[in-house]
Design an enzyme around this catalytic site. Structure first.
Site, mmCIF file in Angstrom:
data_model
loop_
_atom_site.group_PDB
_atom_site.id
_atom_site.type_symbol
_atom_site.label_atom_id
_atom_site.label_comp_id
_atom_site.label_asym_id
_atom_site.label_seq_id
_atom_site.Cartn_x
_atom_site.Cartn_y
_atom_site.Cartn_z
ATOM 1 N N MET A 30 0.707 -1.341 -0.015
ATOM 2 C CA MET A 30 -0.017 0.065 -0.080
ATOM 3 C C MET A 30 1.005 1.280 0.034
ATOM 4 O O MET A 30 0.482 2.304 0.328
ATOM 5 C CB MET A 30 -1.085 -0.091 1.161
ATOM 6 C CG MET A 30 -1.994 -1.389 1.062
ATOM 7 S SD MET A 30 -3.328 -0.771 2.073
ATOM 8 C CE MET A 30 -2.868 -0.875 3.524
ATOM 9 N N HIS A 37 9.058 -3.352 3.456
ATOM 10 C CA HIS A 37 8.751 -3.876 2.134
ATOM 11 C C HIS A 37 9.956 -3.933 1.354
ATOM 12 O O HIS A 37 9.773 -4.762 0.502
ATOM 13 C CB HIS A 37 8.081 -2.389 1.589
ATOM 14 C CG HIS A 37 6.741 -2.069 2.445
ATOM 15 N ND1 HIS A 37 6.585 -0.833 3.029
ATOM 16 C CD2 HIS A 37 5.662 -2.693 2.434
ATOM 17 C CE1 HIS A 37 5.635 -0.837 3.549
ATOM 18 N NE2 HIS A 37 4.706 -1.672 3.325
ATOM 19 N N GLY A 156 4.714 -10.425 3.746
ATOM 20 C CA GLY A 156 5.341 -10.103 5.101
ATOM 21 C C GLY A 156 4.656 -10.745 6.179
ATOM 22 O O GLY A 156 3.532 -11.003 6.103
ATOM 23 N N LYS A 158 4.726 -9.962 9.135
ATOM 24 C CA LYS A 158 4.042 -9.171 10.092
ATOM 25 C C LYS A 158 2.491 -8.991 10.053
ATOM 26 O O LYS A 158 1.917 -9.038 11.231
ATOM 27 C CB LYS A 158 4.471 -7.864 9.887
ATOM 28 C CG LYS A 158 4.077 -6.504 11.002
ATOM 29 C CD LYS A 158 4.589 -5.386 10.924
ATOM 30 C CE LYS A 158 3.867 -4.594 9.947
ATOM 31 N NZ LYS A 158 2.718 -4.070 10.569
ATOM 32 N N ARG A 196 2.642 2.597 9.439
ATOM 33 C CA ARG A 196 1.580 3.431 10.776
ATOM 34 C C ARG A 196 2.738 4.080 11.755
ATOM 35 O O ARG A 196 2.167 4.941 12.319
ATOM 36 C CB ARG A 196 0.862 2.556 11.293
ATOM 37 C CG ARG A 196 -0.297 1.997 10.204
ATOM 38 C CD ARG A 196 -1.629 1.432 11.036
ATOM 39 N NE ARG A 196 -2.741 1.283 10.351
ATOM 40 C CZ ARG A 196 -3.132 0.358 9.322
ATOM 41 N NH1 ARG A 196 -2.220 -0.647 9.204
ATOM 42 N NH2 ARG A 196 -3.899 0.170 8.506
HETATM 43 P P1 AMP Z 1 1.549 -3.032 3.552
HETATM 44 O O1 AMP Z 1 1.912 -1.954 2.712
HETATM 45 O O2 AMP Z 1 1.215 -2.613 4.984
HETATM 46 O O3 AMP Z 1 0.054 -3.604 2.941
HETATM 47 O O4 AMP Z 1 2.410 -4.256 3.422
HETATM 48 C C1 AMP Z 1 2.989 -4.768 2.149
HETATM 49 C C2 AMP Z 1 3.685 -6.183 2.433
HETATM 50 O O5 AMP Z 1 4.723 -5.693 3.247
HETATM 51 C C3 AMP Z 1 2.699 -7.036 3.354
HETATM 52 O O6 AMP Z 1 3.120 -8.319 2.825
HETATM 53 C C4 AMP Z 1 3.315 -6.947 4.569
HETATM 54 O O7 AMP Z 1 3.392 -7.739 5.581
HETATM 55 C C5 AMP Z 1 4.808 -6.345 4.435
HETATM 56 N N1 AMP Z 1 5.560 -5.848 5.472
HETATM 57 C C6 AMP Z 1 4.890 -4.667 6.230
HETATM 58 N N2 AMP Z 1 5.901 -4.369 7.088
HETATM 59 C C7 AMP Z 1 6.731 -5.336 7.204
HETATM 60 C C8 AMP Z 1 7.999 -5.644 7.925
HETATM 61 N N3 AMP Z 1 8.225 -4.839 8.893
HETATM 62 N N4 AMP Z 1 8.739 -6.407 7.712
HETATM 63 C C9 AMP Z 1 8.598 -7.456 6.684
HETATM 64 N N5 AMP Z 1 7.184 -7.505 5.865
HETATM 65 C C10 AMP Z 1 6.610 -6.115 6.111
#
Ligand code: AMP
Length: 299
Positions: A30, A37, A156, A158, A196
């Site tokens: 996102m 990421h 990820g 997380k 966040r």
């Molecule tokens: P998001 O942009 O938050 O939807 O995250 C995109 C991808 O990055 C998702 O698969 C998350 O799980 C991964 N992600 C976010 N934060 C982390 C982190 N600290 N370590 C590893 N992967 C992450």
């Protein structure tokens, strides 16, 4: 790196790549990128011939309008981060497509009507607290699968429950895509990196590492304590943190849940022996300074 905003342009780039038998890796995000990421993108660049990184704040996975509005949007900085990653690593991929569609481009017919169900996996933790969230994730991820036709997709740990949901989605739609779970990247003080985190005040940011520190202690306790006792200890430790520590501005942790679950089925376990086959994971959601933080620990 090439930025693409139109789905049709992504489709034709993918068609060309497929004609050359190139293996495609997909990293859905996102945006508001950080090293977490980038670790997924780096792995995808090393394991595939072409990588598609999507940067799209997916409105249908937000069940809270304010959270959607406040979600950081930093596309220009994100693209620079990707460029600098490509410049600093050795990679197999010859091409990275950064897909940055508008909401209208992703959902030209308006809000999608399709709904996905994941059974017991979505009846725990995030599921009941964020109604419609995982179905909204599945809709966007399936659309990205259709557009990018990846051999591998990177997610990820997380967002631990999300990985189980995507695994189930792949079983339901029968796409032969390899799901690649990637470990959490943390700040030096242990806080799991998250888009966040930038919404935390400096004082709250200084407190936030206590979440991971508490989970790490819980992992040690698991050697000799029962599941329920570990659970209770984690929730109590965070909920009473402000009574024991000097927390400015009335800051306090408000845990929403902490569950200890089977690492694959995500069902809560009563005894450690119940997760002997798959392992156990502790998943937490905590409010701090108006920001909802999540993290996990493997037992
Ligand atoms: P998001 O942009 O938050 O939807 O995250 C995109 C991808 O990055 C998702 O698969 C998350 O799980 C991964 N992600 C976010 N934060 C982390 C982190 N600290 N370590 C590893 N992967 C992450």
């Amino acid at each position: 790196m090439k930025q693409i905003t139109r789905a049709a342009d992504l489709q034709s780039a993918v068609k060309q790549a497929k004609e050359q038998n190139l293996e495609i890796g997909l990293v859905p995000t996102m945006g508001a990128l950080h090293e977490g990421h980038l670790s997924l993108i780096e792995r995808a660049l090393k394991e595939n011939d072409m990588v598609v990184v999507s940067l799209f704040v997916n409105p249908i996975q937000f069940n809270n309008k304010e959270d959607l509005e406040k979600y950081p949007r930093t596309i220009d900085a994100d693209l620079k981060l990707i460029e600098s990653l490509i410049a600093r690593i050795e990679c197999r991929a010859k091409e990275l497509l950064a897909f940055t569609p508008s909401v209208e481009e992703m959902y030209p017919q308006g809000e999608p009507k399709e709904v996905y169900h994941f059974g017991p996996i979505e009846e725990v933790m995030e599921g009941p607290r964020r109604p419609g969230h995982f179905s909204g994730v599945a809709v966007v991820v399936r659309r990205l699968f259709d557009l990018a036709q990846p051999k591998r997709a990177y997610f990820g740990e997380k967002d631990y429950q999300q990985i189980a949901v995507i695994r189930s989605l792949l079983e339901q739609i029968k796409y032969p895509i390899e799901l690649v779970p990637c470990p959490i990247v943390r700040a030096d003080d242990g806080l799991a990196l998250s888009s966040r985190n930038m919404r935390l005040s400096p004082a709250a940011r200084a407190m936030a590492p206590a979440i991971n520190a508490t989970l790490e202690q819980a992992a040690e306790m698991a050697e000799y304590e029962e599941v329920d006792d570990v659970k209770e200890w984690v929730l109590d430790t965070l909920a009473s943190y402000h009574e024991v520590n000097d927390c400015p501005d009335g800051l306090r942790f408000e845990p929403e849940y902490f569950e200890i679950v089977d690492a694959v089925t995500l069902q809560p376990i009563a005894e450690w022996a119940n997760a002997e086959q798959n392992g156990a994971v502790g998943c937490i959601a905590v409010w701090l300074d108006g920001v909802r933080l999540i993290d996990i620990v493997k037992f």
